[in-house]
Design an enzyme around this catalytic site. Structure first.
Site, PDB file in Angstrom:
ATOM      1  N   HIS A 243      19.722  34.510 -15.305  1.00 46.85           N
ATOM      2  CA  HIS A 243      19.398  35.480 -16.091  1.00 46.85           C
ATOM      3  C   HIS A 243      18.554  35.578 -16.839  1.00 46.85           C
ATOM      4  CE1 HIS A 243      24.249  35.321 -15.312  1.00 46.85           C
ATOM      5  NE2 HIS A 243      24.142  36.699 -14.776  1.00 46.85           N
TER       6      HIS A 243
ATOM      7  N   ASN B 278      27.112  43.317 -13.777  1.00 50.14           N
ATOM      8  CA  ASN B 278      26.602  44.226 -12.445  1.00 50.14           C
ATOM      9  C   ASN B 278      28.522  44.744 -11.906  1.00 50.14           C
ATOM     10  OD1 ASN B 278      27.468  43.540  -9.932  1.00 50.14           O
ATOM     11  ND2 ASN B 278      26.759  41.445 -11.290  1.00 50.14           N
TER      12      ASN B 278
ATOM     13  N   SER C  43      27.644  38.527  -8.300  1.00 51.22           N
ATOM     14  CA  SER C  43      27.900  37.226  -8.181  1.00 51.22           C
ATOM     15  C   SER C  43      28.902  37.277  -7.370  1.00 51.22           C
ATOM     16  CB  SER C  43      27.612  36.583  -8.987  1.00 51.22           C
ATOM     17  OG  SER C  43      28.097  37.805 -10.103  1.00 51.22           O
TER      18      SER C  43
ATOM     19  N   HIS D 206      27.213  34.479 -13.226  1.00 48.21           N
ATOM     20  CA  HIS D 206      28.770  35.006 -13.662  1.00 48.21           C
ATOM     21  C   HIS D 206      29.386  35.063 -12.577  1.00 48.21           C
ATOM     22  CE1 HIS D 206      26.800  36.871 -17.456  1.00 48.21           C
ATOM     23  NE2 HIS D 206      27.324  35.615 -17.624  1.00 48.21           N
TER      24      HIS D 206
ATOM     25  N   CYS E  30      23.430  39.022  -4.577  1.00 53.72           N
ATOM     26  CA  CYS E  30      21.748  39.086  -4.435  1.00 53.72           C
ATOM     27  C   CYS E  30      20.858  38.248  -4.198  1.00 53.72           C
ATOM     28  CB  CYS E  30      21.187  40.014  -5.555  1.00 53.72           C
ATOM     29  SG  CYS E  30      21.621  39.217  -7.159  1.00 53.72           S
TER      30      CYS E  30
ATOM     31  N   CYS F  26      16.071  35.014 -11.939  1.00 55.40           N
ATOM     32  CA  CYS F  26      15.800  35.549 -11.330  1.00 55.40           C
ATOM     33  C   CYS F  26      14.607  36.110 -11.162  1.00 55.40           C
ATOM     34  CB  CYS F  26      16.715  37.445 -11.229  1.00 55.40           C
ATOM     35  SG  CYS F  26      16.605  38.435 -10.104  1.00 55.40           S
TER      36      CYS F  26
ATOM     37  N   THR G 257      18.347  44.604 -15.813  1.00 56.08           N
ATOM     38  CA  THR G 257      17.955  44.658 -14.546  1.00 56.08           C
ATOM     39  C   THR G 257      19.675  45.483 -14.219  1.00 56.08           C
ATOM     40  OG1 THR G 257      19.092  42.594 -14.201  1.00 56.08           O
ATOM     41  CG2 THR G 257      16.236  42.654 -14.297  1.00 56.08           C
TER      42      THR G 257
ATOM     43  N   GLU H 294      20.457  38.503 -20.037  1.00 54.89           N
ATOM     44  CA  GLU H 294      18.919  39.075 -19.616  1.00 54.89           C
ATOM     45  C   GLU H 294      18.806  39.209 -21.009  1.00 54.89           C
ATOM     46  OE1 GLU H 294      18.184  41.984 -17.069  1.00 54.89           O
ATOM     47  OE2 GLU H 294      19.545  40.834 -16.254  1.00 54.89           O
TER      48      GLU H 294
ATOM     49  N   SER I 252      31.086  39.754 -14.505  1.00 53.55           N
ATOM     50  CA  SER I 252      30.012  40.280 -14.518  1.00 53.55           C
ATOM     51  C   SER I 252      29.563  41.218 -14.840  1.00 53.55           C
ATOM     52  CB  SER I 252      29.482  39.882 -12.753  1.00 53.55           C
ATOM     53  OG  SER I 252      28.956  40.500 -12.224  1.00 53.55           O
TER      54      SER I 252
END
Length: 292
Positions: A71, A226, A268, A40, A12, A93, A165, A123, A224
């Site tokens: 993060h 996400n 990531s 990550h 991203c 970010c 996020t 985060e 990770s």
């Protein structure tokens, strides 16, 4: 066989930005210190180590400069860096940094912060540092009663709901509705959806692909968040779903029986890792059509 590769797979903006800027610093400086994992993904971290980056656990270990990971970090660390005379390269970010600003603003107005996410995630740790004392971290439906109880005991009459996020959008909406249904009606309640739109798009595409394939491969580091969310989504819609870090985690010969294979990767995950998985499947002597 057909392979469908998610169009939203891979880095991203926040991850790509942090990595590229770190590489720029490595070209300028002899020693570059990064506080915690920049992103990550162990492959990315190992690659940066080879280029000369040092990854440290405390700000006191830095010498001359320090890079802030994507993060984000707790706010007090900025002051420590200043005291130590360090040059700070803040590669947090922008969307995470925006949440810090939102939380500071609402906290200063006396709001109670309801923060959806995983309390142990870097985060969330950074965001919590902006919340002052009136906040609750909610990870699942079981956490809601305690959070609302703490809100009630605080006597605060305004609350705002904010999210990590990379949190699962469907879970977020479920938790939001549960809170709305159970919060005291005399409390002013606001919601700010801070889930990254890229994360949301990737989650939606993962669901769409998983519904129409026989096998789903999710690529990313096991740390990770996400990517874990993507695997959970894929597993709900495709019984044959796997979570791998690299091509070495799979045996491509096992996939010959599947007509359609879906591939999605976390925010990531390097493009190279995705390509290597596709190439491994292509190296088998049967027809493959790659789409996506």
């Amino acid at each position: 066989m057909e392979i469908i590769v998610g169009k939203t797979s891979g880095f991203c903006f926040g991850v790509s930005n942090a990595i590229e800027k770190t590489k720029q610093e490595l070209k300028k400086l002899k020693n570059v210190y990064c506080l915690g994992e920049l992103v990550h993904n162990s492959q990315v971290i190992d690659g940066l180590k080879e280029e000369g980056a040092y990854f440290i656990n405390t700000i006191e270990e830095a010498k001359g400069n320090v890079i802030i990971r994507a993060h984000g970090i707790p706010e007090d660390i900025y002051e420590k860096a200043k005291t130590l005379g360090l040059t700070v390269n803040d590669f947090t970010c922008p969307k995470v940094r925006k949440i810090h600003e939102i939380v500071k603003d609402y906290s200063s107005k006396g709001y109670y912060i309801l923060l959806i996410g995983k309390s142990e995630h870097p985060e969330i740790i950074g965001i919590v540092s902006c919340c002052e004392k009136n906040y609750s971290v909610i990870r699942n439906v079981e956490d809601v009663p305690e959070a609302l109880s703490k809100l009630k005991d605080s006597k605060i009459k305004s609350a705002v709901l904010i999210s990590q996020t990379t949190f699962n959008m469907k879970k977020f909406l479920q938790l939001e509705q549960l809170i709305k249904s159970n919060i005291n009606p005399d409390i002013t309640f606001e919601t700010i959806n801070t889930i990254c739109n890229t994360s949301e798009m990737r989650q939606k595409e993962t669901e769409d692909i998983a519904k129409k394939v026989d096998y789903m491969i999710i690529i990313g580091d096991k740390t990770s968040n996400n990517t874990k969310e993507l695997f959970e989504i894929a597993s709900k819609h495709c019984d044959n779903s796997v979570f791998i870090s690299t091509k070495s985690d799979i045996d491509a010969n096992n996939f010959k029986k599947y007509a359609k294979i879906g591939i999605m990767a976390g925010a990531s995950t390097p493009k190279q890792s995705i390509n290597e998985v596709v190439e491994l499947l292509e190296s088998n002597d049967y027809l493959i059509k790659v789409t996506g």
